[in-house]
Design a protein around this motif. Structure first.
Motif, PDB file in Angstrom:
ATOM      1  N   GLN A 137       0.822  -1.203   0.000  1.00  0.00           N
ATOM      2  CA  GLN A 137       0.000   0.000   0.000  1.00  0.00           C
ATOM      3  C   GLN A 137       0.862   1.261   0.000  1.00  0.00           C
ATOM      4  O   GLN A 137       0.544   2.245  -0.685  1.00  0.00           O
ATOM      5  CB  GLN A 137      -0.941  -0.023   1.200  1.00  0.00           C
ATOM      6  N   ARG A 138       1.955   1.234   0.745  1.00  0.00           N
ATOM      7  CA  ARG A 138       2.852   2.392   0.767  1.00  0.00           C
ATOM      8  C   ARG A 138       3.471   2.614  -0.614  1.00  0.00           C
ATOM      9  O   ARG A 138       3.524   3.740  -1.119  1.00  0.00           O
ATOM     10  CB  ARG A 138       3.945   2.187   1.818  1.00  0.00           C
ATOM     11  N   ILE A 139       3.947   1.551  -1.226  1.00  0.00           N
ATOM     12  CA  ILE A 139       4.589   1.665  -2.534  1.00  0.00           C
ATOM     13  C   ILE A 139       3.610   2.176  -3.576  1.00  0.00           C
ATOM     14  O   ILE A 139       3.909   3.123  -4.329  1.00  0.00           O
ATOM     15  CB  ILE A 139       5.167   0.305  -2.962  1.00  0.00           C
ATOM     16  N   THR A 140       2.424   1.595  -3.640  1.00  0.00           N
ATOM     17  CA  THR A 140       1.466   2.011  -4.658  1.00  0.00           C
ATOM     18  C   THR A 140       0.972   3.434  -4.410  1.00  0.00           C
ATOM     19  O   THR A 140       0.652   4.152  -5.355  1.00  0.00           O
ATOM     20  CB  THR A 140       0.282   1.037  -4.752  1.00  0.00           C
ATOM     21  N   SER A 141       0.941   3.853  -3.146  1.00  0.00           N
ATOM     22  CA  SER A 141       0.584   5.249  -2.848  1.00  0.00           C
ATOM     23  C   SER A 141       1.649   6.207  -3.386  1.00  0.00           C
ATOM     24  O   SER A 141       1.320   7.250  -3.982  1.00  0.00           O
ATOM     25  CB  SER A 141       0.426   5.440  -1.341  1.00  0.00           C
ATOM     26  N   LEU A 142       2.912   5.861  -3.196  1.00  0.00           N
ATOM     27  CA  LEU A 142       3.990   6.698  -3.725  1.00  0.00           C
ATOM     28  C   LEU A 142       3.956   6.730  -5.245  1.00  0.00           C
ATOM     29  O   LEU A 142       4.164   7.788  -5.862  1.00  0.00           O
ATOM     30  CB  LEU A 142       5.346   6.184  -3.241  1.00  0.00           C
ATOM     31  N   TRP A 143       3.704   5.589  -5.852  1.00  0.00           N
ATOM     32  CA  TRP A 143       3.603   5.552  -7.313  1.00  0.00           C
ATOM     33  C   TRP A 143       2.467   6.449  -7.799  1.00  0.00           C
ATOM     34  O   TRP A 143       2.627   7.174  -8.786  1.00  0.00           O
ATOM     35  CB  TRP A 143       3.364   4.126  -7.786  1.00  0.00           C
ATOM     36  N   ASP A 144       1.344   6.378  -7.115  1.00  0.00           N
ATOM     37  CA  ASP A 144       0.194   7.192  -7.504  1.00  0.00           C
ATOM     38  C   ASP A 144       0.535   8.678  -7.419  1.00  0.00           C
ATOM     39  O   ASP A 144       0.203   9.457  -8.320  1.00  0.00           O
ATOM     40  CB  ASP A 144      -0.996   6.856  -6.611  1.00  0.00           C
ATOM     41  N   GLN A 145       1.220   9.069  -6.330  1.00  0.00           N
ATOM     42  CA  GLN A 145       1.609  10.469  -6.182  1.00  0.00           C
ATOM     43  C   GLN A 145       2.558  10.906  -7.290  1.00  0.00           C
ATOM     44  O   GLN A 145       2.421  11.993  -7.863  1.00  0.00           O
ATOM     45  CB  GLN A 145       2.261  10.685  -4.820  1.00  0.00           C
ATOM     46  N   ALA A 146       3.543  10.067  -7.580  1.00  0.00           N
ATOM     47  CA  ALA A 146       4.517  10.417  -8.613  1.00  0.00           C
ATOM     48  C   ALA A 146       3.851  10.539  -9.977  1.00  0.00           C
ATOM     49  O   ALA A 146       4.086  11.507 -10.721  1.00  0.00           O
ATOM     50  CB  ALA A 146       5.628   9.373  -8.655  1.00  0.00           C
ATOM     51  N   ARG A 147       2.996   9.582 -10.304  1.00  0.00           N
ATOM     52  CA  ARG A 147       2.367   9.588 -11.623  1.00  0.00           C
ATOM     53  C   ARG A 147       1.416  10.768 -11.782  1.00  0.00           C
ATOM     54  O   ARG A 147       1.389  11.414 -12.835  1.00  0.00           O
ATOM     55  CB  ARG A 147       1.600   8.269 -11.844  1.00  0.00           C
TER      56      ARG A 147
END
Length: 221
Positions: A137-147
């Motif tokens: 969940q942490r990783i996908t949240s960071l990916w979402d923010q970056a994208r």
């Protein structure tokens, strides 16, 4: 000529990151695969080619200068070919990219321990321990923010393929290997990374390896 020592492509997540960094640099290099944990491994890792890194891979030799640890390899290559080859030009985007890359380098221990890198299989999905799910969940949240904040104009975290994508590349393979359910944006990003020509080349190389390391294998149901 650069010379990069890596471990087995099917299993060595840090080798993947170092190799992608050299490919991203565009510089010519010699690749040397050192099979991990075979009968000669303990002796091999004491040899001069590996001694500076205490036997760890990847290790990059730039002439007679050794560089190890993936983030150091990225920084060294960026010094040679230019920062923009690896990091976003926008100041805020570059700060975010560096931060999440450093978090990747130091974190997500539970995901790494539970889902070791293995490109030989795609396992059926199974429930994840809570601490591993928290990593996901942490990783996908960071990916979402970056994208959403910085990824316009390309398929990768900051638009163009770069250092942050390199650092998360082995996470992408883990999500695929263990059939981990992902939100739509994260799933699309993983597909883009796996389709990148450098990743395709690595995956093809891994498929040709004959080595099997039992400690990284899981019984297929």
């Amino acid at each position: 000529m650069l010379k990069l020592f890596i471990g087995n492509k099917a299993y060595s997540s840090w080798s993947l990151r170092g190799w992608l960094a050299v490919k991203q640099s565009g510089l010519p290099f010699e690749e040397v695969v050192a099979p991990l944990y075979d009968d000669a491994w303990d002796a091999r890792r004491q040899e001069p080619d590996f001694a500076p890194s205490n036997g760890k891979v990847p290790i990059l030799w730039d002439g007679d200068v050794p560089v190890w640890e993936s983030t150091a390899i990225i920084d060294h290559l960026a010094d040679k070919v230019g920062l923009d080859r690896f990091w976003p030009t926008d100041f805020a985007a570059r700060a975010f990219a560096r931060s999440i890359s450093a978090e990747m380098h130091a974190g997500y221990v539970d995901l790494r321990r539970h889902c070791t890198m293995n490109l030989r299989h795609v396992y059926p999905p199974e429930p994840l321990p809570p601490e591993v799910q928290a990593n996901v969940q942490r990783i996908t949240s960071l990916w979402d923010q970056a994208r959403t904040r910085f990824g316009a104009g390309g398929d990768y975290l900051f638009g163009a393929f770069g250092a942050a994508d390199i650092m998360f590349s082995a996470v992408v393979t883990r999500f695929h290997t263990y059939s981990i359910p992902l939100p739509a944006l994260a799933a699309a990003y993983c597909e883009a990374v796996r389709a990148h020509p450098f990743m395709v080349e690595w995956l093809e190389g891994a498929s040709r390896e004959a080595w099997i390391i039992d400690k990284f294998e899981r019984a297929v149901q």
